[in-house]
Design a protein around this motif. Structure first.
Motif, short mmCIF file in Angstrom:
data_model
loop_
_atom_site.label_atom_id
_atom_site.label_comp_id
_atom_site.label_asym_id
_atom_site.label_seq_id
_atom_site.Cartn_x
_atom_site.Cartn_y
_atom_site.Cartn_z
N ALA A 132 50.03 41.38 33.09
CA ALA A 132 50.70 41.93 34.27
C ALA A 132 49.93 43.09 34.89
CB ALA A 132 52.11 42.37 33.88
N GLU A 133 49.28 43.88 34.07
CA GLU A 133 48.57 45.05 34.59
C GLU A 133 47.39 44.61 35.47
OE1 GLU A 133 47.80 47.86 31.58
OE2 GLU A 133 46.97 49.33 32.99
N THR A 134 46.58 43.67 34.94
CA THR A 134 45.43 43.19 35.73
C THR A 134 45.92 42.47 36.98
OG1 THR A 134 44.30 42.83 33.62
CG2 THR A 134 43.25 41.89 35.57
N ALA A 135 47.02 41.71 36.83
CA ALA A 135 47.57 40.98 37.97
C ALA A 135 47.97 41.95 39.08
CB ALA A 135 48.76 40.13 37.52
N ALA A 136 48.70 43.01 38.73
CA ALA A 136 49.14 43.98 39.74
C ALA A 136 47.94 44.66 40.39
CB ALA A 136 50.07 45.00 39.11
N ASP A 137 46.91 44.97 39.57
CA ASP A 137 45.70 45.60 40.13
C ASP A 137 45.02 44.66 41.11
OD1 ASP A 137 46.10 47.82 38.65
OD2 ASP A 137 44.54 47.40 37.16
#
Ligand SMILES: Nc1ncnc2c1ncn2[C@@H]1O[C@H](COP(=O)(O)OP(=O)(O)OP(=O)(O)O)[C@@H](O)[C@H]1O
Ligand SMILES: Cc1cn([C@H]2C[C@H](O)[C@@H](COP(=O)(O)O)O2)c(=O)[nH]c1=O
Length: 193
Positions: A132-137
């Motif tokens: 989720a973190e990479t996706a949001a970035d």
């Protein structure tokens, strides 16, 4: 054959979909939300941080019903390969997350139940798997869905969907470089057609 691309915002679905479209001129390429007026209504709801989550579910579902009758079913009846960037699993994963804090019990089952009488299940669903973190970035947090905490809940819902239907889903590691991800998806299509 109906192949759908699923995954979090920023997982690379559109990147893959555009490359496939360039490589396969005979296939039908489509997406949800669609570019119909139903899709326009969905995008108005996405832009509204205060949109009612239940009303939003039904806007997406109306867009899906029209997508089925106007595009998906005629193309499948004509024997085409259809590739859709997002489809019903996006609703199961995303709207189950937005409905989690409402009076709806077991939202994932509820959203699936609404679709069951009329939808056409994909033959294969490529799940572009990304944290989720990479996706949001990558997505740039431009709308209310592209936030890390929300995407983490959506990701957990996708995991439940994969667990319940392991033969339909094919997981692809979306942290790999774009050319590698595309090659993997191409080989999945070649294996199934
Ligand atoms: N495999 C990859 N590795 C690194 N960056 C990628 C990869 N695939 C796509 N990107 C980049 O991530 C961003 C989001 O990609 P893309 O628009 O294809 O994702 P998406 O899943 O369609 O997102 P959304 O659901 O928000 O439309 C773009 O800047 C794109 O260039
Ligand atoms: C089809 C569908 C989409 N969403 C969300 C996911 C995205 O944040 C936006 C728009 O999709 P895009 O691929 O980034 O253009 O809508 C959703 O919540 N439920 C759905 O069914």
């Amino acid at each position: 054959m109906l192949l759908t691309l699923e995954g979090l915002d920023g997982s690379g679905k559109t990147t893959v979909w555009e490359a496939l479209r360039a490589d396969r001129p005979d296939a039908v390429f489509t997406r949800e939300p669609t570019d119909s007026w139903y899709g326009d209504a969905v995008y108005r709801s996405i832009a509204d941080d205060d949109a009612d989550p239940l009303a939003e579910l039904f806007l997406y579902t109306a867009d899906h019903a029209n997508h089925l009758s106007s595009t998906i079913e005629p193309a499948l009846e004509a024997g085409e390969l259809v590739v859709s960037d997002r489809y019903c699993d996006s609703r199961y994963a995303y709207q189950a997350a937005t409905l989690a804090d409402t009076r709806i019990d077991r939202p994932l089952e509820y959203v699936r139940g609404i679709h069951r009488p009329f939808t056409r299940e994909p033959d294969v669903t490529v799940y572009l798997d990304l944290d989720a973190e990479t996706a949001a970035d990558r997505a740039g947090s431009t709308n209310k869905f592209e936030r890390r905490e929300y995407l983490a809940r959506v990701r957990a819902n996708y995991e439940r969907l994969i667990e319940s239907d392991p033969d339909r889903f094919v997981r692809v590691d979306a942290t790999r470089p774009p050319a590698e991800v595309l090659a993997r998806v191409e080989s999945i299509i070649d294996d199934r057609t």
